[in-house]
Design an enzyme around this catalytic site. Structure first.
Site, short mmCIF file in Angstrom:
data_model
loop_
_atom_site.label_atom_id
_atom_site.label_comp_id
_atom_site.label_asym_id
_atom_site.label_seq_id
_atom_site.Cartn_x
_atom_site.Cartn_y
_atom_site.Cartn_z
N ASP A 297 -32.05 -26.42 -22.59
CA ASP A 297 -32.07 -25.23 -23.48
C ASP A 297 -32.43 -25.32 -24.71
O ASP A 297 -33.41 -24.85 -25.19
CB ASP A 297 -30.70 -24.37 -23.50
N ASP B 5 -19.20 -18.32 -26.81
CA ASP B 5 -19.94 -19.52 -27.78
C ASP B 5 -20.76 -18.76 -28.98
O ASP B 5 -20.60 -18.99 -30.12
CB ASP B 5 -20.49 -20.74 -27.42
N ARG C 208 -16.61 -25.20 -31.85
CA ARG C 208 -17.68 -24.29 -32.33
C ARG C 208 -17.68 -24.00 -33.84
O ARG C 208 -18.66 -24.06 -34.29
CB ARG C 208 -17.75 -23.10 -31.34
N SER D 120 -22.57 -25.75 -15.66
CA SER D 120 -22.93 -25.90 -16.86
C SER D 120 -21.65 -26.39 -17.34
O SER D 120 -20.53 -26.07 -17.43
CB SER D 120 -22.81 -24.41 -17.46
N1 ARG Z 1 -14.66 -20.78 -21.04
C1 ARG Z 1 -14.87 -21.67 -22.08
C2 ARG Z 1 -14.50 -21.35 -23.62
O1 ARG Z 1 -15.19 -20.15 -23.68
C3 ARG Z 1 -15.53 -23.03 -22.22
C4 ARG Z 1 -17.05 -22.73 -21.85
C5 ARG Z 1 -17.96 -23.72 -22.07
N2 ARG Z 1 -19.26 -23.73 -21.79
C6 ARG Z 1 -19.76 -24.37 -20.54
N3 ARG Z 1 -21.02 -24.27 -20.66
N4 ARG Z 1 -18.93 -24.88 -19.66
O2 ARG Z 1 -14.25 -21.71 -24.35
#
Ligand code: ARG
Length: 402
Positions: free
Chosen positions: A16, A125, A96, A176
């Site tokens: 991406d 995110d 993040r 992912s």
């Molecule tokens: N659901 C988790 C969060 O919002 C992890 C998201 C992580 N991203 C991924 N591509 N698995 O913190």
């Protein structure tokens, strides 16, 4: 010719964001500088840098942020025993705001007015990046091309091939994934069905609990001011301590989490986490607090712990509330010194022993054996007064009912 606008893109090296580097520079005319933070994810950062430049970045910054990540984000989360919805140690959520902060710092260094990230419209995110950036420097403009983008994954791969952007074989992974020192998050594919048991290929950090070693393993974790500083009596720097625990506890299948959680954007999602070190450390730390903190402090702290998980999850890390709670926790942690002994066995971590120079446990008061120091006679008077309000209530109501 007008000078190109400069933009700092949060870059992971994945498909991406690689497509984004090319698209933002070739199609949108930006001078793209990539920002990659090393927060302990297993990556070849040299290759990531090369790839960014190959995709059209004019500069590719790689920042070793592991220590800052642990000291400024992971440790405050550990102090708060932070588990979102009681389960998720927040690895992705904690990284993040730090990545956003690095982007902002690079924007200042390179005099860029634009920032960009590769998050989609449905995740948490995007919220975390953009809210953090606004809290740090509201004058910067944030672009979220993936949010408006209508490209499917297949089209992205097509675009990448056409423009000579290497598409790694791992791209074929149906999941992912996001990783850092504090844990690994995995979603999508068959995991979208909450009834479907996560297949073996979901996991990378942890062994299948039932096929873990038949022999239990003990680990002694030493804490100073709520910070883990020793493993089995040996001093260790905090980054290696977490890495070692991820390995040792992962071998026993400790730290697997299967969670249907509530996203900031209002939807429920199913996520699989692996966080062996985080689960062991939170379990041990919480236990040591019970030994070393007075009941009223614990009780107030427990209320705040839930707040910290929400703050981190919801992208409000750089908020006055978070700062204030961290200050509270930091004072409280002065007393959280000692050693916790944990036992790892087939997916479980159990505390089996704890000791502390600040222990509030007094055996001479607690003992049921032989002579003890507790003043037995004092109890009856105490109970008289303690129960007085209920007695008054009961007498009054009994009378009225008669
Ligand atoms: N659901 C988790 C969060 O919002 C992890 C998201 C992580 N991203 C991924 N591509 N698995 O913190």
């Amino acid at each position: 010719m007008a000078e190109k606008e400069r933009l700092i893109l949060a870059y992971s090296g994945g498909l991406d964001t690689s497509v984004l580097v090319h698209w933002l520079s070739a199609e949108k005319g930006f001078d793209v500088i990539t920002a990659t933070a090393d927060v302990g994810q297993p990556c070849n950062f040299h290759e990531i840098k090369e790839k960014a430049l190959l995709c059209g970045a004019t500069n590719a910054e790689v920042i070793d942020a592991r220590l800052e990540f642990v000291n400024e984000y992971v440790i405050p989360a550990l102090w708060a025993n932070a588990l979102y919805e009681g389960e998720y140690p927040l690895a992705t959520a904690l990284a993040r705001p730090l990545i956003a902060k690095i982007q902002v710092e690079l924007a200042h260094k390179h005099k860029a007015k634009f920032l960009a990230h590769g998050c989609t419209a449905k995740g948490n995110d995007q919220v975390r990046f953009e809210v953090a950036i606004r809290a740090l420097d509201p004058s910067l403009k944030v672009l979220a091309p993936m949010r408006e983008w209508k490209m499917t994954r297949a089209q992205e791969i097509e675009y990448a091939k056409e423009k000579g952007i290497p598409v790694p074989v791992t791209m074929e992974s149906p999941y992912s994934v996001d990783e850092n020192l504090w844990g690994r998050s995995c979603e999508c594919g068959v995991l979208e069905d909450p009834w479907h048991e996560p297949p073996a290929d979901t996991f990378e950090w942890t062994a299948l609990p039932e096929s873990g070693p038949d022999e239990a393993e003990y680990i002694e974790i030493g804490f100073e001011r709520g910070m883990p500083v020793t493993l089995d009596g040996k001093k260790s720097d905090i980054v290696s301590l977490i890495e070692t625990l991820n390995r040792r506890a992962g071998k026993h299948g400790v730290g697997r989490i299967d969670l249907v959680e509530d996203r900031v954007v209002g939807i429920k999602s199913r996520e699989i986490y692996e966080a062996p070190a985080a689960i062991v450390l939170i379990t041990a730390h919480r236990d040591l607090e019970r030994l070393t903190l007075p009941y009223d402090c614990l009780n107030t702290k427990w209320l705040l712990e839930k707040e910290v998980s929400r703050i981190a999850y919801d992208g409000l890390w750089f908020s006055p509330l978070n700062e204030a709670i961290e200050a509270f926790n930091s004072v409280i942690q002065e007393n959280v010194n000692g050693v916790v002994r944990v036992k790892l066995y087939k997916g479980n971590v159990k505390v089996v022993g704890r000791k502390s120079p600040n222990s509030l446990y007094d055996r001479s008061l607690a003992t049921y054996e032989g002579k003890d120091a507790f003043e037995h006679d004092a109890s009856s008077g105490f109970i008289k007064l303690w129960g007085l309000p209920l007695e008054i209530w009961a007498r009054r109501n009994k009378k009225e009912k008669q």
